[in-house]
Design an enzyme around this catalytic site. Structure first.
Site, PDB file in Angstrom:
ATOM      1  N   SER A   1      67.763  -1.592 -20.557  1.00  0.00           N
ATOM      2  CA  SER A   1      67.857  -0.341 -20.693  1.00  0.00           C
ATOM      3  C   SER A   1      68.948  -0.266 -19.898  1.00  0.00           C
ATOM      4  CB  SER A   1      66.906   0.939 -19.957  1.00  0.00           C
ATOM      5  OG  SER A   1      67.236   1.680 -20.183  1.00  0.00           O
TER       6      SER A   1
ATOM      7  N   ASP B   1      81.886  -6.927 -20.238  1.00  0.00           N
ATOM      8  CA  ASP B   1      83.264  -5.977 -20.635  1.00  0.00           C
ATOM      9  C   ASP B   1      84.683  -6.375 -20.709  1.00  0.00           C
ATOM     10  OD1 ASP B   1      81.613  -6.044 -23.029  1.00  0.00           O
ATOM     11  OD2 ASP B   1      81.438  -4.112 -23.219  1.00  0.00           O
TER      12      ASP B   1
ATOM     13  N   LYS C   1      67.265  -2.820 -25.469  1.00  0.00           N
ATOM     14  CA  LYS C   1      66.860  -1.197 -25.699  1.00  0.00           C
ATOM     15  C   LYS C   1      68.650  -1.177 -25.117  1.00  0.00           C
ATOM     16  CE  LYS C   1      64.190   2.136 -23.405  1.00  0.00           C
ATOM     17  NZ  LYS C   1      65.613   2.911 -23.745  1.00  0.00           N
TER      18      LYS C   1
END
Length: 395
Positions: free
Chosen positions: A305, A316, A330
């Site tokens: 999460s 990224d 998740k």
């Protein structure tokens, strides 16, 4: 008691009541209109839902059952069944006590013995007692297997059920029988429960100016404690920073941006995609305090999460090296909807994407460097790998 196999939802915290009051006058008419629309929608849904058999069964039970019907339990069961019927993970109905337990977990305070438990090979096993906790003082140790709580054997119980037996009001006592490797007979411990406060952030300055911060969940205290840790570590001329998110199951969504924002310029941290296709961006807005420090993020299959958002964002933007094992996977956001009487509905309302639009549900975040060995109370292989990389880079 921290449940190492219980993954809290990536939740939105309730909006400020003060802010709501400031806009109350302006939005009163809109609320009336919205209330009418929602009310009509609810009536329509009720008309479409045929509960004839439900009431038929209820009347039969009430009139013919040899015992008595507990109406509150019947209501809870019906609500739980409704949520379960959507067959979507992480959406659930919380009865009053379970809602209180969730709030307690994320606040970092609870009443119990102060030990982290997990299920290993089907057995309830101690991960570690918390420092200076009643469990530690009574002699509970890592790897102890809990075989009985008071007079109840744990063999056929779930981890949640064992934890429920161990928890209780402070100053009360619980008897725990354990099996310890190398000891022939079971050991019986009598432990007095206490108020336990678990800080979600721990830190230390390792050798040669390397900072280490462990974040165990994203709760009420996380942002403040994380900033305090950075402030203290920064006093000693940091050369690199390691953030350990292993076994961090997640928590509040709004805690992520302030933490990531300490290391990158204001940017998109995560995107939320809703049922109607609408996409909203959550951005960091703070000026980073350590924009250039070498950063290493430790993750494993227990990182879920909010932990995955942190790891995915840094990955990224190529801002950190992710080390460890593939994360849990998740990629959804839940919201808590309070219900009458103190219970609540936890409902999945959106899926989240990394800044580069990666969807991670069931996929997880793949580390930049895989370390297969598991973190335990005695060793932390991903941490050792990070230290090795820092050393090699320095040379």
């Amino acid at each position: 008691m921290k449940l190492s196999n219980d993954y809290p939802s990536l939740e939105r915290k309730p909006k400020s009541k003060l802010l709501s009051r400031l806009f109350l006058g302006v939005t009163f008419l809109l609320v009336l209109c919205a209330g009418y629309i929602v009310g009509q929608s609810s009536v329509t849904a009720q008309n479409q839902l045929d509960l004839t058999e439900f009431w038929q069964a209820y009347n039969i039970i009430e009139n013919r059952f040899v015992g008595s019907v507990q109406k509150d339990k019947a209501e809870e069961g019906a609500l739980a069944g409704l949520v379960e019927s959507i067959y979507y993970p992480f959406s659930s109905y919380f009865p009053i006590q379970k809602k209180k337990d969730l709030d307690t977990e994320l606040s970092g305070q609870f009443e119990g013995i102060g030990a982290e438990l997990t299920t290993k090979d089907g057995l309830t096993t101690v991960v570690a007692p918390l420092d200076n906790s009643p469990a530690q003082k009574a002699g509970l140790k890592a790897k102890d297997v809990v075989i009985k709580v008071d007079d109840t054997a744990t063999e056929d119980l779930t981890l949640d059920e064992v934890v429920a037996l161990i928890r209780g009001p402070k100053d009360s006592q619980v008897k725990i029988t354990i099996f310890r490797q190398g000891v022939d007979n079971p050991i019986k411990l009598k432990i007095t429960r206490s108020q336990i406060q678990v800080k979600s952030v721990k830190y230390q300055n390792l050798n040669d100016g390397i900072g280490y911060i462990e974040v165990t969940q994203f709760g009420d205290d996380t942002v403040e404690l994380f900033k305090q840790a950075l402030s203290q570590l920064s006093k000693s001329s940091l050369k690199a920073l390691i953030i350990d998110l292993q076994n961090n199951p997640g928590g509040y969504l709004n805690t992520v941006a302030p933490i990531v924002g300490q290391f990158i310029a204001p940017s998109v941290i995560v995107k939320e995609r809703y049922k109607d296709g609408r996409v909203e961006e959550l951005r960091s807005v703070e000026t980073p305090t350590l924009p250039n420090i070498p950063l290493y993020i430790l993750v494993n299959a227990g990182s879920a999460s909010a932990s995955e958002i942190v790891a995915g964002t840094f990955q990224d933007y190529k801002r950190a090296t992710i080390i460890g094992q593939k994360t849990f996977g998740k990629g959804s956001v839940q919201e808590i909807f309070p219900l009458k009487g103190g219970s609540a509905l936890r409902l999945t309302i959106a899926e989240w994407l990394t800044p580069n639009d990666r969807q991670i549900t069931k996929k997880g975040i793949e580390p930049d460097m895989i370390v297969a060995a598991e973190k335990t109370a005695e060793i932390n292989p991903p941490l050792n790998k990070a230290l090795e990389l820092i050393s090699s880079t320095a040379n």
